[in-house]
Design an enzyme around this catalytic site. Structure first.
Site, PDB file in Angstrom:
ATOM      1  N   ASP A 188       0.841  -1.185   0.000  1.00 44.35           N
ATOM      2  CA  ASP A 188       0.000   0.000   0.000  1.00 44.35           C
ATOM      3  C   ASP A 188       0.885   1.248   0.000  1.00 44.35           C
ATOM      4  OD1 ASP A 188      -3.061   0.821   1.268  1.00 44.35           O
ATOM      5  OD2 ASP A 188      -1.436   2.265   1.475  1.00 44.35           O
TER       6      ASP A 188
ATOM      7  N   TYR B 138       2.787   9.980   0.238  1.00 49.13           N
ATOM      8  CA  TYR B 138       3.756   9.357   1.147  1.00 49.13           C
ATOM      9  C   TYR B 138       5.136   9.587   0.534  1.00 49.13           C
ATOM     10  CZ  TYR B 138      -0.244   6.585   2.966  1.00 49.13           C
ATOM     11  OH  TYR B 138      -1.434   6.166   3.488  1.00 49.13           O
TER      12      TYR B 138
ATOM     13  N   HIS C 289      -8.106   8.912  -1.694  1.00 48.86           N
ATOM     14  CA  HIS C 289      -7.442   9.016  -0.395  1.00 48.86           C
ATOM     15  C   HIS C 289      -8.254   9.891   0.560  1.00 48.86           C
ATOM     16  CE1 HIS C 289      -3.217   9.510   1.634  1.00 48.86           C
ATOM     17  NE2 HIS C 289      -4.073   8.838   2.382  1.00 48.86           N
TER      18      HIS C 289
ATOM     19  N   SER D 170     -10.391   5.264   0.964  1.00 49.31           N
ATOM     20  CA  SER D 170     -10.005   5.109   2.363  1.00 49.31           C
ATOM     21  C   SER D 170     -10.848   6.089   3.168  1.00 49.31           C
ATOM     22  CB  SER D 170      -8.513   5.352   2.561  1.00 49.31           C
ATOM     23  OG  SER D 170      -8.134   6.660   2.197  1.00 49.31           O
TER      24      SER D 170
END
Length: 167
Positions: free
Chosen positions: A13, A18, A77, A112
């Protein structure tokens, strides 16, 4: 990463935001010729895009970073509420998602979620998502703010596979 794959881990993931993660994972998978051995997830930071062109630019950058031509599990996201989903639909994101699914560049689409059960139910009903990613752990199980067990039950009721975050 390679030790994990050799030990049987087959799901990785990542996310656009990130720092360095997509590029590192992409380099390792490419160098070791093992992309086909794993399922790869990454996330579109919808909160940073203003248009389908912007989403497409980020998506192409994710493919480049990950050194792949498809994503197994693609997530919106931190999709938080119906007004946000409606805004995304208004700029053409639902059609963009459908095109990516049809082309095979995205194999499964989901979101998410960090929030309460009522809004989660509405989001699950708002589109034919392939899966949902939720917080699910002992600490948050009965927490009224997270309601992880209730979100999990919504997924079960709707037949949506769950990807657990923050276990």
């Amino acid at each position: 990463v390679m030790a994990a794959i050799k030990a049987g881990v087959n799901y990785f993931d990542t996310a656009y935001v990130y720092a360095g993660n997509e590029a590192a994972v992409g380099e390792i998978l490419d160098r070791n010729h093992c992309r086909e051995q794993i399922y790869l997830a990454t996330k579109l930071p919808h909160y940073l895009i203003k248009s389908v062109a912007g989403a497409e630019k980020m998506f192409q950058e994710e493919l480049r970073r990950l050194k792949t031509d498809y994503i197994d599990y693609y997530l919106m996201h931190m999709l938080t509420d119906i007004p946000t989903w409606e805004k995304l639909k208004k700029i053409g994101m639902q059609d963009w998602i459908e095109e990516k699914l049809s082309s095979g560049q995205i194999r499964n689409i989901g979101f998410s979620y960090h929030g309460n059960t009522e809004m989660f139910k509405q989001l699950v009903d708002a589109y034919d998502w392939d899966f949902c990613q939720i917080q699910f752990n002992y600490l948050d199980y009965d927490d009224p703010a997270v309601q992880s067990h209730r979100c999990y039950e919504v997924c079960r009721k709707h037949g949506k596979p769950v990807i657990v975050m923050e276990p």
